[in-house]
Design a protein around this motif. Structure first.
Motif, mmCIF file in Angstrom:
data_model
loop_
_atom_site.group_PDB
_atom_site.id
_atom_site.type_symbol
_atom_site.label_atom_id
_atom_site.label_comp_id
_atom_site.label_asym_id
_atom_site.label_seq_id
_atom_site.Cartn_x
_atom_site.Cartn_y
_atom_site.Cartn_z
ATOM 1 N N ALA A 126 0.832 -1.208 0.000
ATOM 2 C CA ALA A 126 0.000 0.000 0.000
ATOM 3 C C ALA A 126 0.864 1.254 0.000
ATOM 4 N N ALA A 127 1.939 1.224 0.803
ATOM 5 C CA ALA A 127 2.847 2.372 0.836
ATOM 6 C C ALA A 127 3.493 2.586 -0.523
ATOM 7 N N ASP A 128 3.900 1.495 -1.164
ATOM 8 C CA ASP A 128 4.505 1.589 -2.488
ATOM 9 C C ASP A 128 3.535 2.202 -3.496
ATOM 10 N N ARG A 129 2.256 1.912 -3.336
ATOM 11 C CA ARG A 129 1.240 2.406 -4.274
ATOM 12 C C ARG A 129 0.648 3.744 -3.851
ATOM 13 N N GLY A 130 1.268 4.406 -2.835
ATOM 14 C CA GLY A 130 0.898 5.781 -2.549
ATOM 15 C C GLY A 130 0.170 6.029 -1.256
ATOM 16 N N ALA A 131 0.006 5.044 -0.393
ATOM 17 C CA ALA A 131 -0.668 5.280 0.876
ATOM 18 C C ALA A 131 0.164 6.231 1.731
ATOM 19 N N GLU A 135 -2.498 7.089 6.792
ATOM 20 C CA GLU A 135 -3.331 5.935 6.442
ATOM 21 C C GLU A 135 -2.702 4.644 6.952
ATOM 22 N N LEU A 136 -1.392 4.529 6.793
ATOM 23 C CA LEU A 136 -0.708 3.319 7.239
ATOM 24 C C LEU A 136 -0.748 3.195 8.757
ATOM 25 N N LEU A 137 -0.570 4.322 9.463
ATOM 26 C CA LEU A 137 -0.612 4.288 10.923
ATOM 27 C C LEU A 137 -1.997 3.892 11.412
ATOM 28 N N ALA A 138 -3.010 4.399 10.754
ATOM 29 C CA ALA A 138 -4.377 4.044 11.146
ATOM 30 C C ALA A 138 -4.632 2.555 10.923
ATOM 31 N N ALA A 139 -4.123 2.019 9.817
ATOM 32 C CA ALA A 139 -4.306 0.592 9.559
ATOM 33 C C ALA A 139 -3.537 -0.243 10.569
ATOM 34 N N GLY A 146 -6.952 -2.905 7.160
ATOM 35 C CA GLY A 146 -5.713 -2.906 6.394
ATOM 36 C C GLY A 146 -5.900 -3.410 4.977
ATOM 37 N N ALA A 147 -6.659 -4.487 4.798
ATOM 38 C CA ALA A 147 -6.829 -5.053 3.460
ATOM 39 C C ALA A 147 -7.553 -4.073 2.540
ATOM 40 N N ASP A 148 -8.535 -3.377 3.089
ATOM 41 C CA ASP A 148 -9.262 -2.399 2.262
ATOM 42 C C ASP A 148 -8.328 -1.297 1.783
ATOM 43 N N LEU A 149 -7.444 -0.855 2.684
ATOM 44 C CA LEU A 149 -6.495 0.192 2.313
ATOM 45 C C LEU A 149 -5.584 -0.278 1.179
#
Length: 714
Positions: A126-131, A135-139, A146-149
């Motif tokens: 997700a981070a690689d694709r722009g998260a 957003e990552l901390l919330a997941a 997490g999967a939805d993100l």
């Protein structure tokens, strides 16, 4: 307080620290002990072991995957499934390289072997694709799924991508978290040992198996090109079951030796002589922290540990039981016998087997009989790691299963493919070694199996079984052990039926002499060898010695077994085929002509010995010139043989040959030639054109045709 602040928090608690008694600072730590939150070092680079020099075979599956990548067929999921060590990750690596270097895709690689690694890897995707960090901390803190993100950002990716979920051997964690989905922007490739389609709804399944023989040999030559020839590599590949992991380790071993490099021939000899698993794993890189998946001695034990953890110890026990057998098709019926209860509850066998199948630890095969088949290196690995306390249990259970599957009193009958399938498993148990008592019991089972095979007309497998048992047991029990001698005698009987008279005669003569010395002339085993030897002698032209030996066998069996025993009656029936017309007419032998009635009274009309006595009685009638009686009786005998055994059964063809002789004597020459034409053709097909029985039949046919040519014109 002087120096840097050094407070810390545990279990998510608070930290209070002061600086010069003037300010109080409060820090909240919401961390986790879960190591996966740190994330993988990279999702852009495949996390795998040693890549092959050249990817051998796999052309069909690679073409399918590459075609999908090239066409930009987003929304597809491919599942590469197969046993551990078969090269699933290697195929995924090749597709990954094609997608990133040739097709212009972003390659994303996630280790899906456990829940923490999957979660951290997918969030890294997700981070690689722009998260964003938020957003990552919330997941990570459970404030958003997490999967939805991850899939939201994969769906919005500006570039097409290929996502590999490697080692997804626990598909529940993919399913429970909703981590496995599809997207129009990319293609998903999963590698797994879990073969059941129910785990992968909507996905295209591709089985990855062992390599073809030539490709397997080339893998070794790619890694160790100076160690031997392609032919020598093929022999090693056969012993390794053509398993890519084992081939890679073997090639690594051969290529890395410095002081005393082995040739491929030397490696093959060591494989045959020593502990295969330990030798194969010596090919691993000794300076690296090897993943257990990269060692044949450990890769499958990951799954066995998971079985134990999930309350499926029966699956572990069943695999240990299978490890007592050979890497050949094993009839499923063998595992559905009451005797399996010695190792695991019979009611749990189905569940245990389904678990092994689901994890690609074994597979179902149909070879005319429904079977289960397990890879040889896997079996060796499991056998080597079986605890001693379990070894005795599974070993004795395997022996009882085989004992129950082999007829206690083998009888003549049509070919039974299940019997042939049991042969390599009896020999495998002997090969694994046991106490002398257990070894003797297994030799007894092997001899009984060889007898059963012999009596169904499968003489080659009968010889291989008996001969193999002798070779494997002789060192442990001694050449003059009773069961070893009995197995050797059975091998001699099979050699006779194979037409190898020159080998059968000295073998049976030696065995009979030793048995006579150790057990006495009237011992059942001695008499059995004597009966077999006289058959060989008469076919070698030694009628006088054969007749004397047969008479002695009859006398011994009358004394030790009695007049009504099937073996006594069988030997007496053999005498009917050896006597001349003058001898048959003597008072001494007159009673032999009523032998079929005696057999029917003692054994029943349908007993094999009774049928054989009727067949031999027809021969006596033929010798006596009573052709009309012989013709009537041989028709009945031939019909019974064909109905019970089939037209190609050896004694059915012998009866048909006798019928041809009788028809000829009755003047029906054309009918006789037709019957003999059929006998010659069938014997050539079943025994071979140069077998003595085939040659004898061809000689009879030539004689009949010669008489046909010399018939006076009407």
């Amino acid at each position: 307080m002087r120096g840097a602040m050094d407070g810390h928090a545990e279990d998510g608690g608070r930290v209070y620290q002061s600086s010069r008694d003037q300010h109080i600072s409060e820090y909240h730590y919401h961390g986790s002990e879960e190591p996966g939150l740190a994330g993988p070092d990279s999702v852009r680079h495949p996390a795998m072991g040693r890549a092959p020099v050249v990817l051998r075979d796999r052309a069909e599956v690679l073409e399918r995957l590459q075609r999908s990548v090239t066409a930009g067929e987003g929304g597809h999921a491919f599942v590469l499934h197969g046993m551990g060590g078969c090269g699933k990750t290697t195929v995924a690596h090749a597709v990954f390289g094609f997608a990133t270097r040739t097709a212009g895709c972003v390659g994303l690689w996630v280790n899906a072997s456990d829940r923490a690694g999957l979660r951290s890897g997918m969030l890294a995707v997700a981070a690689d694709r722009g998260a964003t960090d938020g957003e990552l901390l919330a997941a990570r803190n459970g404030l958003r799924p997490g999967a939805d993100l991850v899939w939201e950002h994969l769906d919005r990716s500006a570039e097409p991508w290929l996502l590999v979920l490697d080692n997804a051997d626990d598909p529940e964690i993919l399913r429970d978290g909703g981590w496995l989905r599809t997207s129009p922007r990319g293609i998903v490739v999963v590698t797994t040992r879990r073969a059941a389609a129910r785990w992968w709804p909507g996905a295209e399944l591709q089985h990855i198996g062992v390599l073809p023989r030539e490709d397997a040999a080339r893998v070794l030559c790619d890694l160790a090109p100076h160690s031997g020839t392609l032919g020598q590599a093929a022999e090693i590949a056969d012993r390794l079951g053509r398993l890519p992991l084992a081939l890679t380790l073997a090639g690594g071993f051969l290529s890395h030796q410095v002081l005393d490099p082995w040739t491929m021939d030397a490696y093959r000899r060591h494989l045959d002589e020593g502990e295969r698993v330990q030798l194969i794993d010596q090919g691993a890189d000794i300076l690296s922290n090897e993943d257990p998946r990269h060692l044949v001695g450990r890769t499958w034990h990951l799954t066995l540990d998971a079985f134990e953890a999930r309350g499926l110890p029966e699956a572990v026990t069943l695999l240990r039981l299978l490890a007592r057998f050979a890497p050949e098709p094993l009839p499923l019926s063998l595992l559905n016998r009451p005797e399996i209860g010695g190792a695991l509850p019979r009611a749990r066998t189905e569940t245990a087997l389904r678990a092994l199948l689901d994890q690609s630890l074994t597979e179902l095969v149909d070879v005319g009989v429904r079977c289960v088949q397990t890879h040889g290196v896997l079996l060796d690995s499991v056998a080597a790691a079986t605890p001693p306390e379990s070894l005795a249990t599974v070993g004795s259970t395997a022996g009882r299963l085989l004992d129950a599957a082999v007829p206690q009193l083998p009888d003549a009958g049509p070919e039974d493919p299940q019997l042939r399938l049991l042969s390599p498993h009896v020999l495998a148990m002997l090969r694994r070694g046991a106490t002398p008592a257990v070894t003797a019991g297994l030799v007894g089972i092997a001899t009984r199996l060889a007898t059963a095979l012999h009596r169904t007309g499968d003489y080659l497998t009968a010889w291989e079984t008996a001969h193999g048992a002798v070779e494997l047991a002789e060192q442990a029990l001694g050449a003059e052990h009773r069961v070893v001698l009995a197995a050797r005698s059975r091998a001699g009987r099979a050699l006779f039926r194979l037409g190898r008279y020159a080998e059968a005669e000295p073998l049976l003569r030696h065995v009979k002499d030793v048995q006579e010395r150790l057990c006495g002339p009237d011992d059942p085993d001695t008499l059995d060898s004597a009966h077999g030897l006289q058959l060989v002698l008469r076919n070698l032209g030694g009628r006088a010695e054969a007749l004397a030996l047969l008479r002695a066998t009859i006398a011994g069996r009358l004394a030790s077994l009695g007049p009504a025993h099937p073996l006594t009656l069988r030997s007496q029936a053999s005498l009917l085929t050896m006597l001349s017309a003058a001898e048959l007419g003597t008072e001494e032998h007159a009673a032999l002509l009523s032998l079929p009635s005696d057999c029917e009274r003692h054994l029943g009309a349908d007993h094999t010995v009774t049928l054989g006595a009727r067949h031999n009685h027809v021969w006596a009638l033929y010798v006596l010139g009573r052709f009309q009686e012989a013709d009537e009786e041989i028709r009945l005998v031939s019909a019974l043989y064909e109905r019970r055994f089939g037209p190609d059964y050896p004694i059915a063809l012998a009866a048909q040959q006798l019928h041809a002789r009788i028809r000829h004597r009755l003047g029906h020459v054309e009918a006789a030639v037709d019957l003999m034409d059929d006998v010659v053709a069938r014997r050539a097909d079943s025994l071979g054109p140069e077998h003595p029985f085939t040659l004898a039949s061809r000689k009879v046919l030539a004689e009949l045709k010669e008489n046909e040519d010399h018939r006076p014109a009407p």
